[in-house]
Design an enzyme around this catalytic site. Structure first.
Site, PDB file in Angstrom:
ATOM      1  N   ASN A   1       0.868  -1.168   0.000  1.00  0.00           N
ATOM      2  CA  ASN A   1       0.000   0.000   0.000  1.00  0.00           C
ATOM      3  C   ASN A   1       0.910   1.224   0.000  1.00  0.00           C
ATOM      4  OD1 ASN A   1      -1.525   2.275   0.877  1.00  0.00           O
ATOM      5  ND2 ASN A   1      -3.078   0.947   1.750  1.00  0.00           N
TER       6      ASN A   1
ATOM      7  N   GLU B   1      -3.911   1.992  -2.914  1.00  0.00           N
ATOM      8  CA  GLU B   1      -4.009   3.419  -2.594  1.00  0.00           C
ATOM      9  C   GLU B   1      -3.110   4.263  -3.498  1.00  0.00           C
ATOM     10  OE1 GLU B   1      -5.426   5.275   1.140  1.00  0.00           O
ATOM     11  OE2 GLU B   1      -4.188   3.703   2.043  1.00  0.00           O
TER      12      GLU B   1
ATOM     13  N   HIS C   1       2.544   1.851   5.430  1.00  0.00           N
ATOM     14  CA  HIS C   1       2.615   0.402   5.250  1.00  0.00           C
ATOM     15  C   HIS C   1       4.022   0.004   4.809  1.00  0.00           C
ATOM     16  CE1 HIS C   1      -1.861  -0.473   4.989  1.00  0.00           C
ATOM     17  NE2 HIS C   1      -1.839   0.846   4.891  1.00  0.00           N
TER      18      HIS C   1
END
Length: 293
Positions: free
Chosen positions: A7, A34, A248
């Site tokens: 991510n 994302e 992340h």
């Protein structure tokens, strides 16, 4: 074959971080979530210069998913999760890479709960459970990788006490995860590291990274056909410690595809269903052209 999920939390902002990670770790396949960018803003040229071809589905300001393949063009299968034609969130992408079906997802966060966002999360999860059941065919190795926004157990979080009301830990969320795994999917990292605290996400607030106060919410699920090929798995924690990092870190698996038994005879495949190439062709014919081609 090394398959990773990451991510990136904004591909335009994190492009230098992404390129550094790709150069250093060299995954064969990378599932990104994302993107937070429209299709036209996807950095196809920069990724191609780094040795990666791509398919992607973008969206302004949030969501967005992509599948990268080193030295290969991913063959797109589908661009959305079936079951709700009116859902325009860019959260699911599926492609074939070197004989492996790769599903990349960004499951809804669901906060605040209760409320419509949590209802949407559970409804999306139900659609995933239904679609995943169909992916579990014996002919084709499949991996579902991405940000699931699920903390499977209390062992997968530094301290659950302050997160009890969060959508990631709710009993309904964990029940959906359990039902998904009961189909036969293997949680690769937990399978290989059953007793080791492993995290993939550290919030930007309250010194979560510095305190190693993390959560495991990024997962790679292997089909029964692919699971015997698993040889290693882990998290590239160093990425989270870089300047301007995503919240992340990439999670990954290494697979020895030679371990997988030979597929069923052609006659059996014809009886059970279409081949991967035919499935890809049929799916591509039914879907709009990908921005990544």
């Amino acid at each position: 074959m090394k398959i990773a999920t990451f991510n990136v939390n904004g591909i335009k902002t994190r492009l230098p971080n992404l390129l550094e990670w790709l150069q250093r770790e060299q995954p064969d396949v990378a599932c990104l979530q994302e993107l937070k960018a429209l299709d036209g803003a996807f950095p196809q040229s920069a990724l191609r210069e780094a040795g990666y071809e791509s398919v992607w589905k973008g969206q302004r300001s949030w969501n967005g998913v992509a599948i990268l393949a080193r030295g290969l063009q991913p063959v797109e299968i589908r661009r959305e999760l079936p079951g709700e034609p009116g859902d325009d969130h860019a959260r699911y992408l599926e492609a074939a890479v070197d004989g492996v079906v790769v599903a990349c997802l960004y499951l809804p966060n669901g906060n605040p709960q209760p409320g419509p966002k949590f209802d949407y999360k559970l409804a999306w999860f139900e659609r995933l459970i239904g679609h995943a059941r169909g992916l579990l065919c014996p002919e084709h190795p499949v991996v579902i990788a991405g940000d699931f926004n699920v903390v499977p157990t209390d062992f997968d979080i530094y301290d659950p006490r302050s997160w009890r009301k969060d959508a990631l830990l709710q009993p309904q969320t964990r029940e959906c995860w359990r039902r998904l795994l009961e189909q036969g999917w293997v949680d690769a990292i937990r399978h290989q590291h059953p007793g080791e605290p492993i995290f993939t996400f550290w919030d930007y607030f309250r010194q979560h990274w510095q305190r190693d106060a993390g959560l495991r919410i990024d997962h790679l699920l292997l089909s029964a056909r692919l699971a015997p090929a698993l040889v290693a798995s882990g998290v590239d924690r160093w990425v989270r410690g870089q300047e301007h990092a995503s919240d992340h870190a990439p999670a990954w698996v290494e697979l020895d595809l030679q371990r997988i038994a030979a597929p069923a005879p052609a006659a059996t495949r014809r009886r059970r269903g279409v081949s991967l190439s035919m499935h890809s062709m049929a799916s591509a014919a039914a879907q709009p052209a990908s921005a990544g081609f």
